[in-house]
Design a protein around this motif. Structure first.
Motif, short mmCIF file in Angstrom:
data_model
loop_
_atom_site.label_atom_id
_atom_site.label_comp_id
_atom_site.label_asym_id
_atom_site.label_seq_id
_atom_site.Cartn_x
_atom_site.Cartn_y
_atom_site.Cartn_z
N HIS A 1 0.83 -1.20 0.00
CA HIS A 1 0.00 0.00 0.00
C HIS A 1 0.87 1.26 0.00
CE1 HIS A 1 -3.33 -2.62 0.52
NE2 HIS A 1 -3.01 -2.98 1.76
N PRO A 2 0.29 2.42 -0.28
CA PRO A 2 1.06 3.68 -0.27
C PRO A 2 1.67 3.92 1.12
CG PRO A 2 -1.04 4.01 -1.37
CD PRO A 2 -1.09 2.64 -0.75
N PRO A 3 2.98 4.12 1.19
CA PRO A 3 3.65 4.25 2.50
C PRO A 3 3.10 5.36 3.38
CG PRO A 3 5.26 3.91 0.77
CD PRO A 3 3.94 4.10 0.08
N LEU A 4 2.76 6.50 2.80
CA LEU A 4 2.25 7.60 3.63
C LEU A 4 0.91 7.26 4.25
CD1 LEU A 4 3.19 10.75 1.48
CD2 LEU A 4 4.35 9.85 3.52
N ALA A 5 0.06 6.56 3.50
CA ALA A 5 -1.24 6.16 4.04
C ALA A 5 -1.07 5.14 5.15
CB ALA A 5 -2.11 5.58 2.92
N VAL A 6 -0.11 4.22 4.98
CA VAL A 6 0.16 3.21 6.00
C VAL A 6 0.61 3.87 7.29
CG1 VAL A 6 1.75 1.34 6.63
CG2 VAL A 6 0.67 1.35 4.37
N ARG A 7 1.56 4.78 7.19
CA ARG A 7 2.11 5.40 8.39
C ARG A 7 1.09 6.31 9.08
NH1 ARG A 7 8.41 6.81 7.01
NH2 ARG A 7 8.44 7.35 9.22
N ALA A 8 0.28 7.02 8.28
CA ALA A 8 -0.73 7.89 8.88
C ALA A 8 -1.79 7.09 9.62
CB ALA A 8 -1.38 8.75 7.79
N THR A 9 -2.21 5.99 9.01
CA THR A 9 -3.21 5.13 9.65
C THR A 9 -2.66 4.55 10.95
OG1 THR A 9 -4.18 4.59 7.51
CG2 THR A 9 -4.67 3.09 9.34
N LEU A 10 -1.43 4.09 10.89
CA LEU A 10 -0.77 3.52 12.07
C LEU A 10 -0.66 4.57 13.17
CD1 LEU A 10 0.81 1.02 13.20
CD2 LEU A 10 2.87 2.13 12.32
N ASP A 11 -0.24 5.77 12.81
CA ASP A 11 -0.05 6.83 13.80
C ASP A 11 -1.36 7.20 14.49
OD1 ASP A 11 1.47 9.09 15.06
OD2 ASP A 11 0.06 10.26 13.87
N LEU A 12 -2.43 7.35 13.72
CA LEU A 12 -3.71 7.71 14.30
C LEU A 12 -4.22 6.63 15.25
CD1 LEU A 12 -5.46 9.24 11.17
CD2 LEU A 12 -4.72 10.47 13.22
N GLY A 13 -4.08 5.38 14.84
CA GLY A 13 -4.53 4.28 15.69
C GLY A 13 -3.73 4.18 16.97
N ARG A 14 -2.42 4.33 16.86
CA ARG A 14 -1.57 4.26 18.05
C ARG A 14 -1.88 5.39 19.03
NH1 ARG A 14 4.49 3.18 15.69
NH2 ARG A 14 4.42 0.89 15.51
N ARG A 15 -2.06 6.58 18.50
CA ARG A 15 -2.33 7.73 19.38
C ARG A 15 -3.63 7.55 20.14
NH1 ARG A 15 -2.40 13.14 16.77
NH2 ARG A 15 -2.31 12.25 14.70
N ALA A 16 -4.62 7.00 19.47
CA ALA A 16 -5.90 6.77 20.14
C ALA A 16 -5.77 5.72 21.24
CB ALA A 16 -6.94 6.32 19.12
N ARG A 17 -5.00 4.65 20.98
CA ARG A 17 -4.88 3.57 21.95
C ARG A 17 -3.96 3.93 23.10
NH1 ARG A 17 -1.63 -2.01 21.09
NH2 ARG A 17 0.02 -0.51 21.49
N ASP A 18 -2.88 4.65 22.81
CA ASP A 18 -1.84 4.88 23.83
C ASP A 18 -1.98 6.20 24.57
OD1 ASP A 18 -0.77 2.47 23.13
OD2 ASP A 18 0.85 3.29 21.91
N ALA A 19 -3.07 6.94 24.32
CA ALA A 19 -3.20 8.27 24.92
C ALA A 19 -3.07 8.22 26.44
CB ALA A 19 -4.54 8.89 24.53
N GLN A 20 -3.76 7.27 27.08
CA GLN A 20 -3.69 7.18 28.53
C GLN A 20 -2.41 6.49 28.99
OE1 GLN A 20 -7.47 5.23 29.42
NE2 GLN A 20 -8.27 7.18 30.15
#
Length: 261
Positions: free
Chosen positions: A203-222
């Motif tokens: 898949h497009p690398p920028l889309a992969v990294r953006a999706t990963l970053d958003l998911g991680r930030r939501a999970r790891d916020a606390q």
């Protein structure tokens, strides 16, 4: 090849492959090995051709975890660190790999090694794998984010069931808890991990990294609020009378008598 090397880096197409191999120790992790892993993560993160990363280990065991003989002096001296120039924390509790990490595990996955696994984004286990996060039985606590990530992945009661008893569990239980995403026949874990990483890397690398970053930030916020307390809490426990009692009892071949001090 340097005979003292225990971490190896290879790129195949769009994948960075990081291999752990410390013969004769069940891949126990000593300070140089952890440092080499941190350097390999940094290399993968800065490899412009690599879209996804695969972590695996050679031999019957992924890793039994921390090598106590080599790590205890470092911990007691309060000099433990996975940060620094050219390094990315393999536990992801300070700095973190920005590319998707797929891990393949087999045999024993203990304590520190389990925390390395939990820091990955997708985890594939061989059917015969045994897992453990049993620091509590040794008078310490997971300092690589294991407790926080187990709670996030498995829920409070499921995580405490294993964290507080210090017992080990099998691949079926790991799958039930969501700690691994797939269980495959023994010997097929790396092949499956690579195929998953290849699917990601297509898949497009920028889309992969953006999706990963958003998911991680939501999970790891606390969790991020707690990560800063992990190593200081470990240092405090290493200075308690109960920890000293465990070491003395081990040396003397007797059962420890804990006093809560």
């Amino acid at each position: 090849m340097n005979e003292k090397e225990t971490v190896f880096y290879e790129r195949e197409g769009k994948l960075a492959l990081i291999r752990l191999h410390r013969p004769g120790t069940s891949n126990a992790i000593d300070p140089p090995t952890l440092d080499a892993l941190a350097a390999a993560y940094h290399r993968a993160d800065n490899d412009g051709e690599a879209v996804a990363v695969v972590l695996y280990a050679e031999g019957p065991d992924f890793s039994v975890g921390l090598d106590p003989a080599s790590f205890l002096p470092v911990l007691k001296a309060h000099t433990f660190s996975t940060d620094g120039p050219g390094r990315i924390n393999p536990f992801g509790t300070t700095t973190r790999l920005s590319k998707p990490l797929v891990v393949a595990v087999q045999g024993t996955v203990g304590a520190m090694a389990h925390e390395l696994m939990l820091a990955a984004d997708i985890r594939v286990a061989a059917a015969g794998t045994r897992f453990g996060q049993g620091e509590v039985s040794r008078g310490s606590t997971p300092a690589g984010g294991g407790a926080q990530r187990m709670v996030a992945e498995a829920g409070w009661g499921n995580a405490m069931r294993w964290l507080l008893t210090g017992e080990s569990w099998d691949a079926d239980e790991a799958l039930r808890l969501g700690l691994v995403q797939e269980v495959v026949p023994d010997g097929e874990q790396l092949t499956r991990a690579v195929r998953l990483a290849e699917a990601i890397a297509a898949h497009p690398p920028l889309a992969v990294r953006a999706t990963l970053d958003l998911g991680r930030r939501a999970r790891d916020a606390q969790a991020q609020q707690v990560f800063a307390d992990l190593v200081p809490t470990l240092y405090w426990l290493l200075g308690t009378a109960d920890f000293a009692e465990r070491l003395a009892a081990q040396k003397e071949g007797r059962e420890p008598v804990y006093t809560g001090r």
